[in-house]
Motif scaffolding. Structure first.
Motif, PDB file in Angstrom:
ATOM      1  N   PRO A 143      -3.457  -9.372  -6.491  1.00  0.00           N
ATOM      2  CA  PRO A 143      -2.499  -8.367  -5.954  1.00  0.00           C
ATOM      3  C   PRO A 143      -2.532  -7.306  -6.960  1.00  0.00           C
ATOM      4  N   LYS A 144      -1.675  -6.433  -6.576  1.00  0.00           N
ATOM      5  CA  LYS A 144      -1.459  -5.047  -7.460  1.00  0.00           C
ATOM      6  C   LYS A 144      -0.887  -5.493  -8.584  1.00  0.00           C
ATOM      7  N   GLY A 145      -1.184  -4.807  -9.836  1.00  0.00           N
ATOM      8  CA  GLY A 145      -0.853  -5.126 -10.982  1.00  0.00           C
ATOM      9  C   GLY A 145      -1.460  -6.405 -11.887  1.00  0.00           C
ATOM     10  N   LYS A 146      -2.396  -7.161 -11.110  1.00  0.00           N
ATOM     11  CA  LYS A 146      -2.957  -8.306 -11.507  1.00  0.00           C
ATOM     12  C   LYS A 146      -4.534  -8.041 -11.348  1.00  0.00           C
ATOM     13  N   GLU A 156      -1.497 -10.512 -15.329  1.00  0.00           N
ATOM     14  CA  GLU A 156      -1.079  -9.243 -15.364  1.00  0.00           C
ATOM     15  C   GLU A 156      -1.889  -8.075 -15.965  1.00  0.00           C
ATOM     16  N   CYS A 157      -1.713  -6.887 -15.735  1.00  0.00           N
ATOM     17  CA  CYS A 157      -2.681  -6.005 -16.375  1.00  0.00           C
ATOM     18  C   CYS A 157      -2.214  -5.716 -17.845  1.00  0.00           C
ATOM     19  N   LEU A 158      -2.994  -5.405 -18.628  1.00  0.00           N
ATOM     20  CA  LEU A 158      -2.569  -5.177 -20.068  1.00  0.00           C
ATOM     21  C   LEU A 158      -1.513  -3.773 -20.105  1.00  0.00           C
ATOM     22  N   LEU A 159      -0.803  -3.979 -21.181  1.00  0.00           N
ATOM     23  CA  LEU A 159      -0.011  -2.969 -21.315  1.00  0.00           C
ATOM     24  C   LEU A 159      -1.178  -1.462 -21.444  1.00  0.00           C
ATOM     25  N   GLY A 166      -4.707  -4.001  -3.911  1.00  0.00           N
ATOM     26  CA  GLY A 166      -4.867  -5.700  -4.170  1.00  0.00           C
ATOM     27  C   GLY A 166      -6.216  -5.695  -3.510  1.00  0.00           C
ATOM     28  N   GLY A 167      -7.010  -6.626  -4.087  1.00  0.00           N
ATOM     29  CA  GLY A 167      -8.329  -7.103  -4.064  1.00  0.00           C
ATOM     30  C   GLY A 167      -8.980  -7.116  -5.396  1.00  0.00           C
ATOM     31  N   PHE A 168     -10.384  -6.872  -5.106  1.00  0.00           N
ATOM     32  CA  PHE A 168     -11.243  -7.039  -6.083  1.00  0.00           C
ATOM     33  C   PHE A 168     -11.034  -5.928  -7.142  1.00  0.00           C
ATOM     34  N   GLY A 169     -11.812  -5.804  -8.425  1.00  0.00           N
ATOM     35  CA  GLY A 169     -11.572  -4.875  -9.345  1.00  0.00           C
ATOM     36  C   GLY A 169     -10.637  -5.231 -10.616  1.00  0.00           C
ATOM     37  N   LEU A 170     -10.869  -4.588 -11.661  1.00  0.00           N
ATOM     38  CA  LEU A 170      -9.906  -4.796 -12.976  1.00  0.00           C
ATOM     39  C   LEU A 170      -9.006  -3.529 -13.071  1.00  0.00           C
ATOM     40  N   CYS A 171      -8.086  -3.806 -14.107  1.00  0.00           N
ATOM     41  CA  CYS A 171      -7.331  -2.846 -14.081  1.00  0.00           C
ATOM     42  C   CYS A 171      -7.831  -1.546 -15.002  1.00  0.00           C
TER      43      CYS A 171
END
Length: 219
Positions: A143-146, A156-159, A166-171
């Protein structure tokens, strides 16, 4: 005469030593970091205080006094490692040397002509199994933010990074407002980017106050 020549040589030597010392130290202003470039020269930059995510390597400023940034790799290039001000990275061509569920881990191995180690491609939802020997696919994105972690869960995404879908992919890294000559209006979150605004120009106005003259007695 010989004494004058010797004095001149000593003075020149001292000046040279001082010049070299200044060049090596960088003499950066407060709040800046000195980076030593490949040619040995120094460059003063405003550091980016967060860790840069995969495929957005930490890149030093283009000129003295500029901001460091997390710069996205150009099309066809990758950087599969995290990076920061003490460990900047660069992108390299994504050659088809790993299976389609993996990406290269180490650029140095590639430059030496050695087949590099490959890691599971988390950006496309592959995570390691069996101690990293193989990769498994997670059919549902985070989801969003992860983003997908190496253990197959969503974390959760790093600071300093965010993921607003939402979906595939990195922050991705927050926008560095200074690199766009803007001011930071609001810090980002794990699911929203930082917000920038135009830099306000401070106009100082000189106001002269006129004090009334004291009236004399009898007026």
């Amino acid at each position: 005469m010989a004494g004058s020549k010797l004095s001149a040589v000593v003075v020149i030597s001292i000046c040279f030593v001082i010049f070299v010392s200044k060049s090596e130290s960088g003499h950066c202003n407060s709040g800046q970091t000195v980076h030593i470039l490949p040619n040995g020269s120094a460059r003063c930059c405003i550091p980016w205080p967060y860790t840069c995510p995969i495929n957005y390597p930490y890149t030093i400023c283009d000129k003295d006094g500029g901001p460091d940034v997390c710069r996205k790799c150009p099309s066809g290039s990758i950087q599969p490692n995290l990076s920061n001000s003490t460990h900047p990275k660069s992108c390299f061509k994504n050659r088809p040397i790993c299976s389609e569920d993996k990406v290269p881990l180490n650029r140095v191995e590639m430059l030496r002509g050695v087949r590099p180690s490959c890691i599971c491609d988390r950006a496309n939802n592959y995570f390691p199994i069996m101690g990293g020997i193989g990769c498994d696919f997670k059919p549902r994105g985070c989801p969003k933010g992860k983003e997908l972690q190496v253990n197959g869960t969503c974390g959760e995404c790093l600071l300093g990074t965010y993921k607003d879908w939402g979906g595939f992919g990195l922050c991705k890294p927050w926008t560095n407002c200074e690199s766009k000559r803007l001011s930071l209006k609001l810090n980002g979150t794990t699911s929203t980017d930082a917000k920038c605004e135009k830099q306000s120009k401070v106009i100082s106005k000189h106001v002269t106050s006129v004090m009334p003259m004291n009236r004399t007695l009898g007026e």
